[in-house]
Scaffold this motif. Structure first.
Motif, PDB file in Angstrom:
ATOM      1  N   ASP A 156      -3.610   0.054   3.672  1.00  0.00           N
ATOM      2  CA  ASP A 156      -4.038  -0.786   4.787  1.00  0.00           C
ATOM      3  C   ASP A 156      -2.924  -1.693   5.277  1.00  0.00           C
ATOM      4  OD1 ASP A 156      -7.413  -1.520   3.513  1.00  0.00           O
ATOM      5  OD2 ASP A 156      -6.497   0.304   4.301  1.00  0.00           O
ATOM      6  N   SER A 157      -2.960  -1.973   6.574  1.00  0.00           N
ATOM      7  CA  SER A 157      -2.052  -2.934   7.195  1.00  0.00           C
ATOM      8  C   SER A 157      -2.827  -4.240   7.357  1.00  0.00           C
ATOM      9  CB  SER A 157      -1.587  -2.405   8.554  1.00  0.00           C
ATOM     10  OG  SER A 157      -0.812  -3.377   9.220  1.00  0.00           O
ATOM     11  N   ILE A 158      -2.426  -5.252   6.584  1.00  0.00           N
ATOM     12  CA  ILE A 158      -3.235  -6.467   6.458  1.00  0.00           C
ATOM     13  C   ILE A 158      -2.390  -7.712   6.700  1.00  0.00           C
ATOM     14  CG2 ILE A 158      -4.620  -7.861   4.873  1.00  0.00           C
ATOM     15  CD1 ILE A 158      -5.331  -5.281   3.392  1.00  0.00           C
ATOM     16  N   SER A 159      -2.949  -8.622   7.473  1.00  0.00           N
ATOM     17  CA  SER A 159      -2.337  -9.947   7.606  1.00  0.00           C
ATOM     18  C   SER A 159      -3.162 -10.941   6.800  1.00  0.00           C
ATOM     19  CB  SER A 159      -2.265 -10.368   9.070  1.00  0.00           C
ATOM     20  OG  SER A 159      -3.566 -10.582   9.587  1.00  0.00           O
ATOM     21  N   THR A 160      -2.486 -11.882   6.211  1.00  0.00           N
ATOM     22  CA  THR A 160      -3.175 -12.868   5.387  1.00  0.00           C
ATOM     23  C   THR A 160      -3.189 -14.215   6.110  1.00  0.00           C
ATOM     24  OG1 THR A 160      -1.181 -13.507   4.211  1.00  0.00           O
ATOM     25  CG2 THR A 160      -2.468 -11.692   3.293  1.00  0.00           C
ATOM     26  N   SER A 161      -4.126 -15.059   5.712  1.00  0.00           N
ATOM     27  CA  SER A 161      -4.224 -16.369   6.351  1.00  0.00           C
ATOM     28  C   SER A 161      -3.058 -17.264   5.972  1.00  0.00           C
ATOM     29  CB  SER A 161      -5.553 -17.026   5.982  1.00  0.00           C
ATOM     30  OG  SER A 161      -5.677 -17.145   4.592  1.00  0.00           O
ATOM     31  N   SER A 162      -2.387 -16.944   4.895  1.00  0.00           N
ATOM     32  CA  SER A 162      -1.272 -17.781   4.458  1.00  0.00           C
ATOM     33  C   SER A 162       0.035 -17.420   5.156  1.00  0.00           C
ATOM     34  CB  SER A 162      -1.093 -17.675   2.944  1.00  0.00           C
ATOM     35  OG  SER A 162      -0.858 -16.336   2.572  1.00  0.00           O
ATOM     36  N   THR A 163       0.194 -16.140   5.579  1.00  0.00           N
ATOM     37  CA  THR A 163       1.472 -15.727   6.180  1.00  0.00           C
ATOM     38  C   THR A 163       1.351 -15.341   7.652  1.00  0.00           C
ATOM     39  OG1 THR A 163       1.233 -13.393   5.604  1.00  0.00           O
ATOM     40  CG2 THR A 163       2.232 -14.828   3.945  1.00  0.00           C
ATOM     41  N   HIS A 164       0.191 -14.865   8.064  1.00  0.00           N
ATOM     42  CA  HIS A 164      -0.041 -14.406   9.437  1.00  0.00           C
ATOM     43  C   HIS A 164       0.865 -13.252   9.841  1.00  0.00           C
ATOM     44  CE1 HIS A 164      -2.782 -17.702  10.907  1.00  0.00           C
ATOM     45  NE2 HIS A 164      -2.374 -18.165   9.731  1.00  0.00           N
ATOM     46  N   ILE A 165       1.409 -12.544   8.882  1.00  0.00           N
ATOM     47  CA  ILE A 165       2.194 -11.349   9.189  1.00  0.00           C
ATOM     48  C   ILE A 165       1.536 -10.148   8.533  1.00  0.00           C
ATOM     49  CG2 ILE A 165       4.371 -12.576   9.472  1.00  0.00           C
ATOM     50  CD1 ILE A 165       5.160 -11.613   6.682  1.00  0.00           C
ATOM     51  N   TYR A 166       1.743  -8.968   9.147  1.00  0.00           N
ATOM     52  CA  TYR A 166       1.135  -7.749   8.626  1.00  0.00           C
ATOM     53  C   TYR A 166       2.038  -7.091   7.597  1.00  0.00           C
ATOM     54  CZ  TYR A 166      -2.613  -7.888  12.035  1.00  0.00           C
ATOM     55  OH  TYR A 166      -3.716  -8.248  12.767  1.00  0.00           O
ATOM     56  N   LEU A 167       1.472  -6.803   6.463  1.00  0.00           N
ATOM     57  CA  LEU A 167       2.151  -6.057   5.416  1.00  0.00           C
ATOM     58  C   LEU A 167       1.275  -4.872   5.014  1.00  0.00           C
ATOM     59  CD1 LEU A 167       3.419  -8.970   3.141  1.00  0.00           C
ATOM     60  CD2 LEU A 167       4.738  -7.668   4.823  1.00  0.00           C
ATOM     61  N   ASN A 168       1.905  -3.858   4.446  1.00  0.00           N
ATOM     62  CA  ASN A 168       1.172  -2.679   3.995  1.00  0.00           C
ATOM     63  C   ASN A 168       0.834  -2.789   2.514  1.00  0.00           C
ATOM     64  OD1 ASN A 168       1.249  -1.352   6.520  1.00  0.00           O
ATOM     65  ND2 ASN A 168       3.338  -0.680   6.112  1.00  0.00           N
ATOM     66  N   TYR A 169      -0.393  -2.459   2.183  1.00  0.00           N
ATOM     67  CA  TYR A 169      -0.859  -2.538   0.804  1.00  0.00           C
ATOM     68  C   TYR A 169      -1.428  -1.187   0.379  1.00  0.00           C
ATOM     69  CZ  TYR A 169      -0.593  -7.597   1.408  1.00  0.00           C
ATOM     70  OH  TYR A 169      -0.155  -8.870   1.650  1.00  0.00           O
ATOM     71  N   TRP A 170      -1.269  -0.897  -0.912  1.00  0.00           N
ATOM     72  CA  TRP A 170      -1.787   0.336  -1.498  1.00  0.00           C
ATOM     73  C   TRP A 170      -2.834   0.013  -2.545  1.00  0.00           C
ATOM     74  CZ3 TRP A 170      -0.477   5.166   0.146  1.00  0.00           C
ATOM     75  CH2 TRP A 170       0.692   5.306   0.901  1.00  0.00           C
ATOM     76  N   GLY A 171      -3.842   0.882  -2.636  1.00  0.00           N
ATOM     77  CA  GLY A 171      -4.761   0.814  -3.748  1.00  0.00           C
ATOM     78  C   GLY A 171      -4.204   1.565  -4.952  1.00  0.00           C
ATOM     79  N   GLN A 172      -4.981   1.574  -6.046  1.00  0.00           N
ATOM     80  CA  GLN A 172      -4.507   2.208  -7.275  1.00  0.00           C
ATOM     81  C   GLN A 172      -4.822   3.700  -7.307  1.00  0.00           C
ATOM     82  OE1 GLN A 172      -7.383   0.753  -7.003  1.00  0.00           O
ATOM     83  NE2 GLN A 172      -8.786   2.201  -7.986  1.00  0.00           N
ATOM     84  N   GLY A 173      -5.666   4.153  -6.395  1.00  0.00           N
ATOM     85  CA  GLY A 173      -5.979   5.572  -6.296  1.00  0.00           C
ATOM     86  C   GLY A 173      -7.243   5.969  -7.022  1.00  0.00           C
ATOM     87  N   THR A 174      -7.855   7.031  -6.534  1.00  0.00           N
ATOM     88  CA  THR A 174      -9.035   7.609  -7.183  1.00  0.00           C
ATOM     89  C   THR A 174      -8.863   9.126  -7.223  1.00  0.00           C
ATOM     90  OG1 THR A 174     -11.461   7.690  -7.161  1.00  0.00           O
ATOM     91  CG2 THR A 174     -10.371   7.727  -5.012  1.00  0.00           C
ATOM     92  N   GLN A 175      -9.155   9.712  -8.361  1.00  0.00           N
ATOM     93  CA  GLN A 175      -8.924  11.144  -8.557  1.00  0.00           C
ATOM     94  C   GLN A 175     -10.061  11.968  -7.958  1.00  0.00           C
ATOM     95  OE1 GLN A 175      -6.279  12.890 -10.261  1.00  0.00           O
ATOM     96  NE2 GLN A 175      -7.301  14.653  -9.333  1.00  0.00           N
ATOM     97  N   VAL A 176      -9.669  12.965  -7.180  1.00  0.00           N
ATOM     98  CA  VAL A 176     -10.602  13.962  -6.658  1.00  0.00           C
ATOM     99  C   VAL A 176     -10.180  15.320  -7.203  1.00  0.00           C
ATOM    100  CG1 VAL A 176     -11.410  15.160  -4.595  1.00  0.00           C
ATOM    101  CG2 VAL A 176     -11.145  12.662  -4.576  1.00  0.00           C
ATOM    102  N   THR A 177     -11.097  15.987  -7.862  1.00  0.00           N
ATOM    103  CA  THR A 177     -10.819  17.307  -8.417  1.00  0.00           C
ATOM    104  C   THR A 177     -11.855  18.293  -7.895  1.00  0.00           C
ATOM    105  OG1 THR A 177      -9.913  16.323 -10.438  1.00  0.00           O
ATOM    106  CG2 THR A 177     -10.499  18.659 -10.512  1.00  0.00           C
ATOM    107  N   VAL A 178     -11.375  19.360  -7.285  1.00  0.00           N
ATOM    108  CA  VAL A 178     -12.251  20.382  -6.717  1.00  0.00           C
ATOM    109  C   VAL A 178     -12.035  21.668  -7.488  1.00  0.00           C
ATOM    110  CG1 VAL A 178     -12.979  21.579  -4.630  1.00  0.00           C
ATOM    111  CG2 VAL A 178     -12.016  19.261  -4.471  1.00  0.00           C
ATOM    112  N   SER A 179     -13.083  22.134  -8.120  1.00  0.00           N
ATOM    113  CA  SER A 179     -12.983  23.370  -8.914  1.00  0.00           C
ATOM    114  C   SER A 179     -13.368  24.575  -8.057  1.00  0.00           C
ATOM    115  CB  SER A 179     -13.889  23.284 -10.135  1.00  0.00           C
ATOM    116  OG  SER A 179     -15.246  23.164  -9.732  1.00  0.00           O
ATOM    117  N   SER A 180     -12.742  25.701  -8.367  1.00  0.00           N
ATOM    118  CA  SER A 180     -13.017  26.923  -7.583  1.00  0.00           C
ATOM    119  C   SER A 180     -14.193  27.693  -8.148  1.00  0.00           C
ATOM    120  CB  SER A 180     -11.772  27.805  -7.550  1.00  0.00           C
ATOM    121  OG  SER A 180     -11.370  28.117  -8.864  1.00  0.00           O
TER     122      SER A 180
END
Length: 121
Positions: free
Chosen positions: A97-121
């Motif tokens: 996500d591209s997020i601005s904070t109330s403390s900086t008012h500038i947009y920075l990019n943030y990453w989550g930790q991820g979630t695994q998706v596994t699709v079996s055939s």
């Protein structure tokens, strides 16, 4: 400080569906684009989809007409409905996500930790 937390991953058979959720929390003033990326072992992280604040979406060709993104701007959440899943969709899915904070008012990019998706055939 901003935190992104994904959920909704799991194991599903080919042709099945999953719904991912990403929740942004912390010192958030505004969120612009909310995106999903994915990465499988031995490959580079790749773009999956993005949704702008007004709700405009862009999808990678590989997921068009199967994945649908939506967001709730009041809850700071983005969702990815994934239908007709294929084994090639197996990966760790990351929220970005591209997020601005109330403390900086500038947009920075943030990453989550991820979630695994596994699709079996």
């Amino acid at each position: 400080q901003v935190q992104l937390v994904e959920s909704g991953g799991g194991l599903v058979q080919a042709g099945g569906s999953l719904r991912l959720t990403c929740v942004a929390s912390g010192d958030i003033l505004n969120i612009n684009d909310m995106s999903w990326y994915r990465q499988s072992p031995g490959t580079a992280r790749e773009f999956v989809a993005t949704i702008s604040r007004p709700g405009n979406t862009v999808y990678a060709d590989s997921v068009k007409e199967r994945f649908t993104n939506s967001r709730d701007n009041y809850k700071n959440e983005v969702y990815q409905q994934m239908n007709n899943l294929k084994p090639d969709d197996t990966a760790v899915y990351y929220c970005h996500d591209s997020i601005s904070t109330s403390s900086t008012h500038i947009y920075l990019n943030y990453w989550g930790q991820g979630t695994q998706v596994t699709v079996s055939s």
